[in-house]
Motif scaffolding. Structure first.
Motif, PDB file in Angstrom:
ATOM      1  N   GLU A 212       0.686  -1.213  -0.005  1.00 47.01           N
ATOM      2  CA  GLU A 212       0.119   0.054   0.098  1.00 47.01           C
ATOM      3  C   GLU A 212       0.861   1.373  -0.144  1.00 47.01           C
ATOM      4  OE1 GLU A 212      -1.080   0.724   4.885  1.00 47.01           O
ATOM      5  OE2 GLU A 212      -2.460  -0.540   3.597  1.00 47.01           O
ATOM      6  N   ASP A 213       0.426   2.233  -0.542  1.00 50.97           N
ATOM      7  CA  ASP A 213       0.954   3.498  -0.782  1.00 50.97           C
ATOM      8  C   ASP A 213       1.099   4.178   0.826  1.00 50.97           C
ATOM      9  OD1 ASP A 213      -1.269   4.666  -0.765  1.00 50.97           O
ATOM     10  OD2 ASP A 213      -1.224   5.203  -2.803  1.00 50.97           O
ATOM     11  N   PRO A 214       1.986   5.636   0.737  1.00 49.99           N
ATOM     12  CA  PRO A 214       1.833   6.139   2.077  1.00 49.99           C
ATOM     13  C   PRO A 214       0.409   6.655   2.437  1.00 49.99           C
ATOM     14  CG  PRO A 214       3.732   7.051   0.768  1.00 49.99           C
ATOM     15  CD  PRO A 214       2.899   5.839  -0.148  1.00 49.99           C
ATOM     16  N   GLU A 215      -0.567   6.982   1.389  1.00 51.45           N
ATOM     17  CA  GLU A 215      -1.623   7.230   1.807  1.00 51.45           C
ATOM     18  C   GLU A 215      -2.866   6.130   2.338  1.00 51.45           C
ATOM     19  OE1 GLU A 215      -0.744   8.217  -1.369  1.00 51.45           O
ATOM     20  OE2 GLU A 215       0.262   9.898  -0.433  1.00 51.45           O
ATOM     21  N   GLY A 216      -2.450   4.709   2.392  1.00 49.32           N
ATOM     22  CA  GLY A 216      -3.072   3.621   2.802  1.00 49.32           C
ATOM     23  C   GLY A 216      -4.007   3.039   1.690  1.00 49.32           C
ATOM     24  N   LYS A 217      -3.421   3.653   0.323  1.00 51.56           N
ATOM     25  CA  LYS A 217      -4.377   3.137  -0.822  1.00 51.56           C
ATOM     26  C   LYS A 217      -3.494   1.712  -1.260  1.00 51.56           C
ATOM     27  CE  LYS A 217      -5.690   4.252  -5.384  1.00 51.56           C
ATOM     28  NZ  LYS A 217      -5.361   5.449  -6.466  1.00 51.56           N
ATOM     29  N   PRO A 218      -4.156   0.513  -1.364  1.00 55.02           N
ATOM     30  CA  PRO A 218      -3.382  -0.552  -1.915  1.00 55.02           C
ATOM     31  C   PRO A 218      -3.166  -0.485  -3.441  1.00 55.02           C
ATOM     32  CG  PRO A 218      -5.800  -0.965  -1.649  1.00 55.02           C
ATOM     33  CD  PRO A 218      -5.897   0.504  -1.071  1.00 55.02           C
ATOM     34  N   VAL A 219      -1.823  -1.236  -3.401  1.00 57.95           N
ATOM     35  CA  VAL A 219      -1.424  -1.462  -4.995  1.00 57.95           C
ATOM     36  C   VAL A 219      -2.192  -2.331  -5.323  1.00 57.95           C
ATOM     37  CG1 VAL A 219       0.580  -1.811  -6.402  1.00 57.95           C
ATOM     38  CG2 VAL A 219       0.882  -0.462  -4.193  1.00 57.95           C
ATOM     39  N   LEU A 220      -2.648  -2.480  -6.869  1.00 57.45           N
ATOM     40  CA  LEU A 220      -3.408  -3.164  -7.497  1.00 57.45           C
ATOM     41  C   LEU A 220      -3.148  -4.621  -7.613  1.00 57.45           C
ATOM     42  CD1 LEU A 220      -4.980  -0.876 -10.130  1.00 57.45           C
ATOM     43  CD2 LEU A 220      -6.073  -1.585  -8.126  1.00 57.45           C
ATOM     44  N   ARG A 221      -1.880  -4.978  -7.796  1.00 50.56           N
ATOM     45  CA  ARG A 221      -1.385  -6.482  -7.908  1.00 50.56           C
ATOM     46  C   ARG A 221      -0.108  -6.627  -6.947  1.00 50.56           C
ATOM     47  NH1 ARG A 221       2.643  -7.037 -11.976  1.00 50.56           N
ATOM     48  NH2 ARG A 221       3.345  -5.138 -12.781  1.00 50.56           N
ATOM     49  N   PRO A 222       0.078  -7.848  -6.582  1.00 48.49           N
ATOM     50  CA  PRO A 222       1.156  -8.126  -5.666  1.00 48.49           C
ATOM     51  C   PRO A 222       2.300  -7.651  -6.511  1.00 48.49           C
ATOM     52  CG  PRO A 222      -0.391  -9.994  -5.915  1.00 48.49           C
ATOM     53  CD  PRO A 222      -0.614  -9.022  -6.809  1.00 48.49           C
ATOM     54  N   TRP A 223       3.379  -7.391  -5.436  1.00 49.07           N
ATOM     55  CA  TRP A 223       4.889  -7.136  -6.187  1.00 49.07           C
ATOM     56  C   TRP A 223       5.708  -8.262  -5.742  1.00 49.07           C
ATOM     57  CZ3 TRP A 223       9.068  -6.058  -2.753  1.00 49.07           C
ATOM     58  CH2 TRP A 223      10.176  -5.547  -3.556  1.00 49.07           C
ATOM     59  N   ASN A 224       6.678  -8.883  -6.679  1.00 48.46           N
ATOM     60  CA  ASN A 224       7.472  -9.988  -6.436  1.00 48.46           C
ATOM     61  C   ASN A 224       8.711  -9.338  -6.396  1.00 48.46           C
ATOM     62  OD1 ASN A 224       8.977 -12.272  -6.577  1.00 48.46           O
ATOM     63  ND2 ASN A 224       7.814 -13.100  -8.369  1.00 48.46           N
ATOM     64  N   SER A 225       9.416  -9.634  -5.120  1.00 47.94           N
ATOM     65  CA  SER A 225      10.597  -9.089  -4.853  1.00 47.94           C
ATOM     66  C   SER A 225      11.686  -9.846  -5.858  1.00 47.94           C
ATOM     67  CB  SER A 225      11.059  -9.201  -3.533  1.00 47.94           C
ATOM     68  OG  SER A 225      11.181 -10.710  -2.826  1.00 47.94           O
ATOM     69  N   ASN A 226      11.457 -10.942  -6.481  1.00 50.36           N
ATOM     70  CA  ASN A 226      12.339 -11.849  -7.072  1.00 50.36           C
ATOM     71  C   ASN A 226      12.848 -11.224  -8.535  1.00 50.36           C
ATOM     72  OD1 ASN A 226      12.848 -13.447  -5.027  1.00 50.36           O
ATOM     73  ND2 ASN A 226      11.238 -14.934  -5.646  1.00 50.36           N
ATOM     74  N   THR A 227      11.818  -9.989  -8.849  1.00 50.72           N
ATOM     75  CA  THR A 227      12.002  -9.806 -10.293  1.00 50.72           C
ATOM     76  C   THR A 227      12.659  -8.540 -10.142  1.00 50.72           C
ATOM     77  OG1 THR A 227       9.883  -8.725 -10.125  1.00 50.72           O
ATOM     78  CG2 THR A 227      10.036 -10.989 -11.238  1.00 50.72           C
TER      79      THR A 227
END
Length: 169
Positions: free
Chosen positions: A154-169
């Motif tokens: 989620e961004d600093p305003e608390g709004k969720p990011v639409l899709r999951p983030w993969n740390s391996n890419t």
């Protein structure tokens, strides 16, 4: 493809005349992944370069039609096996490339409530962003785990990011 591009750029205005030579060189050069030329993979026999046709070489002088017919029929029988061997070799080559590429990667595991920066990739980069703009965006807060190395953010305003983030890419 880079080799083809370089040769044609050197030719400038006569690239149309140079194109057949460049394609011939590309098709008759063996690839590291399969250890065979594209010509062999497509037509099942070795190519004879035009110079060998004009100047008699040992390979041309030793050519025997009846023996060639036997060899061609035998190679047609073994075509499936050769394709399978080429696929195995390509898979091994790709595995070696991936191993070399990922050798310096250091995996970092994050936990819920961690703050992270996310790398800006081509499709998320703004059209007006220049090459001196930041390569990282964020900070984002990890809200929950989505799987091995993947996180919901989620961004600093608390709004969720639409899709999951993969740390391996």
């Amino acid at each position: 493809m880079n080799g083809i591009k370089k040769r044609l750029e050197k030719a400038k205005g006569i690239w149309v005349a140079e194109l057949p030579n460049v394609l011939w060189a590309y098709r008759s050069t063996s690839r590291k992944a399969t250890n065979k030329t594209p010509y062999v993979m497509a037509l099942k026999f070795e190519v004879v370069i035009p110079l060998e046709v004009g100047l008699p070489t040992i390979r041309i002088k030793a050519y025997d039609v009846s023996h060639n017919v036997k060899v061609l029929s035998r190679s047609l029988d073994l075509a499936d096996e050769q394709r399978k061997n080429a696929l195995i070799r390509m898979a091994d080559y790709q595995k070696q490339l991936a191993k070399t590429y990922h050798q310096k990667v250091q995996h970092k595991l994050f936990s819920v409530r961690d703050l992270i920066l996310r790398k800006v990739i081509g499709n998320t980069k703004g059209p007006v962003d220049g090459k001196l703009d930041s390569n990282w965006e964020g900070p984002y807060k990890v809200t929950k785990l989505a799987g091995k190395g993947a996180y919901y953010l989620e961004d600093p305003e608390g709004k969720p990011v639409l899709r999951p983030w993969n740390s391996n890419t």
